[in-house]
Design a protein around this motif. Sequence first.
Motif, PDB file in Angstrom:
ATOM      1  N   SER A   1      -2.543   4.616  -1.378  1.00 22.01           N
ATOM      2  CA  SER A   1      -3.954   4.394  -1.708  1.00 22.01           C
ATOM      3  C   SER A   1      -4.213   2.891  -1.733  1.00 22.01           C
ATOM      4  O   SER A   1      -3.304   2.084  -1.527  1.00 22.01           O
ATOM      5  N   LEU A   2      -5.450   2.509  -2.040  1.00 21.51           N
ATOM      6  CA  LEU A   2      -5.815   1.098  -2.180  1.00 21.51           C
ATOM      7  C   LEU A   2      -5.827   0.670  -3.639  1.00 21.51           C
ATOM      8  O   LEU A   2      -6.499  -0.306  -4.002  1.00 21.51           O
TER       9      LEU A   2
ATOM     10  N   TRP B   1      -6.555  -2.901  -5.380  1.00 24.16           N
ATOM     11  CA  TRP B   1      -7.433  -3.669  -4.506  1.00 24.16           C
ATOM     12  C   TRP B   1      -8.883  -3.213  -4.688  1.00 24.16           C
ATOM     13  O   TRP B   1      -9.143  -2.024  -4.888  1.00 24.16           O
TER      14      TRP B   1
ATOM     15  N   VAL C   1      -6.318   3.755   3.832  1.00 20.90           N
ATOM     16  CA  VAL C   1      -4.871   3.609   4.020  1.00 20.90           C
ATOM     17  C   VAL C   1      -4.471   4.415   5.240  1.00 20.90           C
ATOM     18  O   VAL C   1      -4.924   5.554   5.430  1.00 20.90           O
TER      19      VAL C   1
ATOM     20  N   PHE D   1       0.823  -1.213   0.000  1.00 21.71           N
ATOM     21  CA  PHE D   1       0.000   0.000   0.000  1.00 21.71           C
ATOM     22  C   PHE D   1       0.858   1.264   0.000  1.00 21.71           C
ATOM     23  O   PHE D   1       0.462   2.319   0.491  1.00 21.71           O
TER      24      PHE D   1
ATOM     25  N   ALA E   1      -2.831  -0.859   5.097  1.00 21.46           N
ATOM     26  CA  ALA E   1      -4.274  -0.782   4.898  1.00 21.46           C
ATOM     27  C   ALA E   1      -4.981  -0.865   6.247  1.00 21.46           C
ATOM     28  O   ALA E   1      -4.519  -1.537   7.174  1.00 21.46           O
TER      29      ALA E   1
ATOM     30  N   LEU F   1     -10.906  -6.599   1.525  1.00 17.37           N
ATOM     31  CA  LEU F   1     -10.065  -6.147   0.431  1.00 17.37           C
ATOM     32  C   LEU F   1      -9.761  -7.367  -0.419  1.00 17.37           C
ATOM     33  O   LEU F   1      -9.474  -8.446   0.110  1.00 17.37           O
TER      34      LEU F   1
ATOM     35  N   THR G   1     -12.447  -2.804  -2.804  1.00 15.86           N
ATOM     36  CA  THR G   1     -12.970  -2.696  -1.450  1.00 15.86           C
ATOM     37  C   THR G   1     -14.409  -3.172  -1.408  1.00 15.86           C
ATOM     38  O   THR G   1     -15.244  -2.735  -2.197  1.00 15.86           O
TER      39      THR G   1
END
Length: 665
Positions: free
Chosen positions: A537-538, A541, A553, A533, A565, A573, A543
Amino acid sequence: MSIRTSPWRLLSAIFLLLALAIPTGYAAPADAKTPPKAKALSFAGTVYYVDSAGGSDSNNGLTPATAWQTLAKVNATTFDPGDAILFKAGGVWTGTLWPKGSGDAADPITVGKYGSGRAPLINGAGAANAVYLYNQQYWDISDLEVTNDSATASNRRGVYVVGENAGTLHAIHLRNLYVHRVKGDNTKDAGGSAGILVEVKGTTVQTSFDDVLIENNRVSSVDRTGIATFSSWRYSAGIGYSGPAWVPLTHVVVRNNFVSDTGGDGITPHVTDGALIEYNVVDGFNVRSGTFNAGIWTWASDHAVMQHNEVYNGNTPMDGMAFDIDHGQTGTVVQYNYSHDNDGGFVLVCKDPAAGFVRDSVIRYNVSQNDNTQIFGFCADSENTKIYNNTVFVHPDTAPYLIAVGSSAASAYWANNIFYNLGEVSYLMNGSANTFEHNLFYGYHPSNEPSDANKITSDPKFVSPGSGRDGMDTLDGYRLKTGSPALGAGKLVAGNGGADYWGNAVSASAAPNIGAYNGAGVTPPNLTVNPGFETGSLSGWTTVSAGSSPASVASGDVRAGAYAAKIYPGAYLEQTVTVQPNTTYTLKGWAKPTGPGLFPGQVWIGLQDAANPSLNGFYEIGIAVWKPAITTFTTGPSTTAVKVYINYTSGADYALIDDVELTKN
């Protein structure tokens, strides 16, 4: 029946070349040592054929068409050097096979098979022995199936070779045998129950065997011991008691055997000097005995070498180690072995508290995974043991003694070992005769962890810790990644053997790595996107939020780097990763629940694959510290993608996730 008097010599040799079918078993690795004095088969004498269905004892036995029929005929015959006794493939004989006579150094007597199909079966049917030799030498017995079952247990063996008050006997070669269903009892050592036992008895004439080769055999479902040697002439200075002087068996090689489901011990080459025990597999020992046993161990034996063996599924904490250097030994070496999933542990160094000694043992370049109770165990006053460059992985669900020293006088030198402790290990360190240098202790650190002036406690960065499976070649996960603190950080040890577990060179002048791997650091590709991460950011992935708070994050409380995360109860995730069919992978991730109390929450890190439901493994973490989740899996024949998922299923507050890796083994 000498070749010098038989008119059938040429005809027998022609039939032998045409009809003899000797299976190769599984070949020794290219670097396997040639057994001392081992010879190619020589058929200089008369060849005799035995056919249980189509033969007759009134025949001369000199061709397949005029074969003998019974064991009684074979047992009543005294054979000459160079003779061969060949049993027809697929045949069955009941009783004890005990042919008479001896070969010589140039021309051993051979027992084998002719024709194609299942190996000839010698069924002892409850006799004391199914195959037996007494005060005989220069025999090569191969390519038989041997069983000795009964409704009740008794002192019983599959193959039993005995020397008694006979001086030195030579060249007993037992190869490519399938020995199984031997209904022995709990007798061990002298006259013990076993699948294969070579033993010296008597006390009036010093007796030994020279050149014993036990190779390429399969031994399973036997009581009590799988493969063993023993002698009444066992009282060396190391034993320390009075009795017949030590006259060890010499040039003993136990190689490439598969031993499984033994009631007691696996392989026990006792009372030997210079024995070589290599490339064997022991799967499941002490299945029925319930007493003290080990996988592979020596006793009253000097200069033994146990190497390239795999031992697993030991079923006892009473001893129960994969390997044991036991009472009355000098200079035994345990190296390049793989021990895993043994109740008792990895290795025991032990002497009788009242007498004798165990000296100058070396334990190096081994891998222990998921062993329990006592990974390294010491009893009484073992002297000058050197333990270096081993790798130990302790499973999270175990709480063994990593080192258990039961005597204040037991002395050992520990260098360059990696102890990867995910379980709640402890130490039992009596006395101060142990020295630690340049070892790496990672994971759980109890208060009595040994001191080491050059100790490393950071992550060794294995490629895939805990990913070993059945098989010596499944341990690439214990190689070190680029950037590992163990690379080049070890202590130079004199006489270090020159190679690591994988065959990489170990220098005699440069500092080695710590652990069993001495190669360069490797960088396996991580198949997950944005695994730590660190994009802030994600990205990569998906969500899935079932709760009121989405995943995000976080910074600050991270395992490595700048970000991790953060997910709340009920949130997922996930990301889909392309994989190859019929391939083994390891998934590893780090998690930290933050809820209060003794059970802060459940984090699952796992895989989903609709085409292969068996991949739906997970690892649960329920403690408020950073801990790894590790699972190894093999894809199916049609699997091309898997879904990596992280789920905080229950608990208060949130969980932190970091450094998710999916790597191909």
